[in-house]
Enzyme design. Sequence first.
Site, mmCIF file in Angstrom:
data_model
loop_
_atom_site.group_PDB
_atom_site.id
_atom_site.type_symbol
_atom_site.label_atom_id
_atom_site.label_comp_id
_atom_site.label_asym_id
_atom_site.label_seq_id
_atom_site.Cartn_x
_atom_site.Cartn_y
_atom_site.Cartn_z
ATOM 1 N N LYS A 1 29.806 7.815 -13.625
ATOM 2 C CA LYS A 1 29.026 7.377 -14.712
ATOM 3 C C LYS A 1 26.981 7.220 -13.903
ATOM 4 C CE LYS A 1 32.618 5.210 -16.749
ATOM 5 N NZ LYS A 1 33.676 4.088 -16.841
ATOM 6 N N LYS B 1 36.325 -5.065 -3.767
ATOM 7 C CA LYS B 1 35.596 -3.899 -3.973
ATOM 8 C C LYS B 1 33.842 -5.022 -3.358
ATOM 9 C CE LYS B 1 37.297 -3.621 -8.560
ATOM 10 N NZ LYS B 1 37.464 -1.575 -8.532
ATOM 11 N N LYS C 1 30.903 -4.342 -11.899
ATOM 12 C CA LYS C 1 32.739 -3.934 -11.989
ATOM 13 C C LYS C 1 33.759 -4.597 -12.214
ATOM 14 C CE LYS C 1 32.066 -1.368 -8.344
ATOM 15 N NZ LYS C 1 32.167 -0.519 -7.956
ATOM 16 N N ARG C 2 34.721 -4.846 -11.969
ATOM 17 C CA ARG C 2 35.548 -6.412 -12.215
ATOM 18 C C ARG C 2 35.333 -6.837 -10.669
ATOM 19 N NH1 ARG C 2 40.107 -7.584 -15.535
ATOM 20 N NH2 ARG C 2 40.151 -8.610 -14.009
ATOM 21 N N HIS D 1 47.743 4.371 -9.302
ATOM 22 C CA HIS D 1 45.956 3.945 -8.909
ATOM 23 C C HIS D 1 45.836 3.343 -7.851
ATOM 24 C CE1 HIS D 1 45.147 5.982 -13.626
ATOM 25 N NE2 HIS D 1 46.455 5.947 -13.345
ATOM 26 N N THR E 1 35.196 5.341 -11.360
ATOM 27 C CA THR E 1 34.418 6.353 -12.137
ATOM 28 C C THR E 1 33.430 6.066 -12.332
ATOM 29 O OG1 THR E 1 36.026 5.232 -13.559
ATOM 30 C CG2 THR E 1 36.921 6.829 -13.082
HETATM 31 C C1 T68 Z 1 41.786 1.846 -11.000
HETATM 32 N N1 T68 Z 1 43.040 0.519 -11.185
HETATM 33 C C2 T68 Z 1 41.882 1.556 -9.518
HETATM 34 N N2 T68 Z 1 43.863 -1.120 -12.282
HETATM 35 O O1 T68 Z 1 41.215 0.606 -9.317
HETATM 36 C C3 T68 Z 1 40.000 2.487 -9.156
HETATM 37 N N3 T68 Z 1 46.217 -2.825 -12.397
HETATM 38 O O2 T68 Z 1 40.119 2.841 -8.325
HETATM 39 C C4 T68 Z 1 40.268 4.159 -10.634
HETATM 40 O O3 T68 Z 1 38.961 4.511 -9.809
HETATM 41 C C5 T68 Z 1 41.116 3.626 -12.158
HETATM 42 O O4 T68 Z 1 41.860 2.558 -11.817
HETATM 43 C C6 T68 Z 1 41.200 4.680 -12.868
HETATM 44 O O5 T68 Z 1 42.528 5.657 -11.295
HETATM 45 C C7 T68 Z 1 42.866 -0.466 -12.597
HETATM 46 O O6 T68 Z 1 41.930 0.071 -12.755
HETATM 47 C C8 T68 Z 1 44.059 -1.836 -12.868
HETATM 48 O O7 T68 Z 1 43.171 -1.968 -14.164
HETATM 49 C C9 T68 Z 1 45.504 -2.654 -13.467
HETATM 50 C C10 T68 Z 1 46.041 -3.110 -14.219
HETATM 51 C C11 T68 Z 1 47.342 -3.677 -14.132
HETATM 52 C C12 T68 Z 1 47.789 -3.763 -13.395
HETATM 53 C C13 T68 Z 1 47.143 -2.891 -11.901
#
Ligand code: T68
Length: 832
Positions: free
Chosen positions: A683, A574, A568-569, A375, A679
């Site tokens: 939406k 970002k 978003k976070r 990811h 994602t």
């Molecule tokens: C997200 N990753 C991607 N990680 O940033 C996003 N990381 O682009 C993508 O659409 C999404 O995954 C689904 O594929 C994350 O959200 C984390 O939350 C995370 C959690 C723990 C450690 C590292």
Amino acid sequence: SVEASIPEPQREAWTKNQFDGFKNKDEFEKEVVRHVETTLARSMFNCDDVAAYSATALAFRDRLIKDWNKTQQRQTFTDSKRIYYLSLEFLMGRALDNAMLNVKGKDIAKSALDELGFRIEDIIGQENDAALGNGGLGRLAACFLDSMASLNYPAWGYGLRYRYGIFKQEIIDGYQVEVPDYWLDFNPWEFPRHDVTVDIQFYGHVRKSQDANGKTVANWEGGETVTAVAYDMPIPGYDTPSTNNLRLWSSKAASGEFDFQKFNSGEYESSVADQQRAETISAVLYPNDNLDRGKELRLKQQYFWVAASLYDIVRRFKKSKRAWREFPDQVAIQLNDTHPTLAVVELQRILIDKEGLEWDEAWAIVTATFGYTNHTVLPEALEKWPVGLFQHLLPRHLQIIYDINLFFLQSVEKRFPDDRDMLSRVSIIEESQPKMVRMAYLAIVGSHKVNGVAELHSDLIQTTIFKDFVKIYGADKFTNVTNGITPRRWLHQANPRLSELIASKTGGYDYLKDLTTLNKLEQYVDDKAFRKEWAEIKYANKVRLAKYIKSTLDITVNPAALFDVQVKRIHEYKRQQLNIFGVIYRYLQIKEMSAEERKKQAPRVSIFGGKAAPGYWMAKQIIHLINNVGSVVNKDPDVGDLLKVIFLEDYNVSKAEIIIPASDLSEHISTAGTEASGTSNMKFVLNGGLIIGTCDGANIEITREIGQENIFLFGTLSEDVEDLRHNHTYGKHAVDSGLQKVFDAITSGKFGDANDFGALVSAVRDHGDYYLVSDDFQSYIDTQKMVDEEYKNQEEWVSKCIRSVARMGFFSSDRCINEYAEEIWNIEPLAV
Ligand code: T68
């Protein structure tokens, strides 16, 4: 049949008394009242909204459980291949509305609750979000569960039952403050399975011995034991009886561990401390998104969860009494990121140490079973664990990892005898100080397929971070599965009026099962009446959000203004900082305008939301700056309705369901090559909003699907990022005058103490601008100007929205799950 398994003499008694669930409003009403009076021990005289929610949820839970039981029995009887989705995060949000819609019981519930004196919206609003995730990765897992059930795949989710989900965010004086999210007080959706437990071992040592045949065997001995207890959550599919299971493990002290001797001899405190230490394992979700901090407790969580899940999976497989080599025909396990990679090692350990298989035979089974989804390419997010920590916590697993690595490197050496560097580059053990285990490499070596989550991202992993592995294994091992979202929650549930309008034009709600039929909407683009209805729904959704803003922040926003949303976070990659710098630029421009010019300016509401990891100082500065800009801009009489800046507290799934349908424009503006997919971009478009974005992640495929005339793209391309960064390092890039004005305003103290934001400014101006904010600033501003212009032509704007929605069929998580099923899991739906 399932019934035939009940012994004849008892069969009739069981079958005639089967619980059938409610079938109409009256029966549902009866169930609710029964739950209020018996399960909750309350009466109609003290039944508040919370009690009404609880009783409603329990009535639907009972309804789900019937289908859930049948689904599980069918899986057992047909003994079909199952997919196990291992994810450390499941960001489920609320369950009641989703359950009502999936079983098509919402109308019944609405009129029944009405008769009982409650409004269904208020009742739905009582539920706490199940927030066992950080962001996209966890929410993706939740969408996948919905799709797997809706498509009738025999699927299980496995995760951890955190006592505390992602923290709740409060904004105090413009700063983020974290408050623990204790969400389990009353959770009608979970079934504790106190009979389903697994003892998990940690620490200790390995002793080698000889078995009866003279073969050397490894015995992992000593250490401590913690017990995993299963909690099950039913996952209903949409318009199907299939109801799958999400099994979450909770930790408690192993029964033998609670030392009664200690307890009785006055060492009560230390005995309780042991208890608490065990419970700590599943206590809290790590709140970092796209960051790995290498804490021992996190590794403990991972092993605890993975070992319990595998024990469960293997136990289920063994019931069918098949040969071990058939394991991959019965079991597919997907690793959601590297967090569950220990499962690879654990399965190998079970097969060789417990079941007595030979290494090669076991390893063939392991690699045929696992698939790994990556990811992220961000280096700080790639998991690595110190070898010493492994040695201490999981000594036998470290030995197995060394063996896996040895055999792997031997095969590499054979194939690339002249490339000495290759061996150290691809080694699972990084020869650093201290030595580290590279979890992504272990996941690749232990899986038969590796996938990225959008086309650009899948290309990038194959050409950058994993390029040696493509050479070693060939390109076939690597694939792309572009992410998707469930249209049930993200359109039907979040935007009921738009869903109804779409259904009325596409031939009913079948589009929720085949999202590509949205393309029927395209013929209505020029239909004025349709466009008007469409626009009215968007406006109503904006009014709803405006009311929410008023009630939470006491700020009045004009629903006719353009709602520009970035939720978003909070993360530097970002680039919320790019957005807020753009807002400041807009503010400064408005200030310079004459009264005449201001009249021509398009009104805007800039809406932000998102959590910063508690230890991510820079992200917290960004939140602080947004809030401070808001407090200056929002009360400036020169500005009025032309610009409002809103920071919505505690962004989560249920808030997303209100925010996303209300957006005109949303921002997906990561530095090219950094956002694996995204994602929420999907939406927002599915809910009739346009997007401004960079050529990154799934934005690229969204553009391909909806047409580039329907998206506002800007900024540098991923292939140029490296060179641009290089230029910054060598001082070949200067901040342009527009951005300089923004920096001047910040450093002059216009938005509060300039010292607070010094680091934000100098990261861009003086320290290499890693995320290329200055490179993209001008094209961002220019593109925002185009947005302003285009928004003035509402007819054209609405047409673009409709066309985009009509072309979004590709982004259903159903499509995505079918791709996984065919390409990676080799699994078929179970007929219902
Ligand atoms: C997200 N990753 C991607 N990680 O940033 C996003 N990381 O682009 C993508 O659409 C999404 O995954 C689904 O594929 C994350 O959200 C984390 O939350 C995370 C959690 C723990 C450690 C590292």
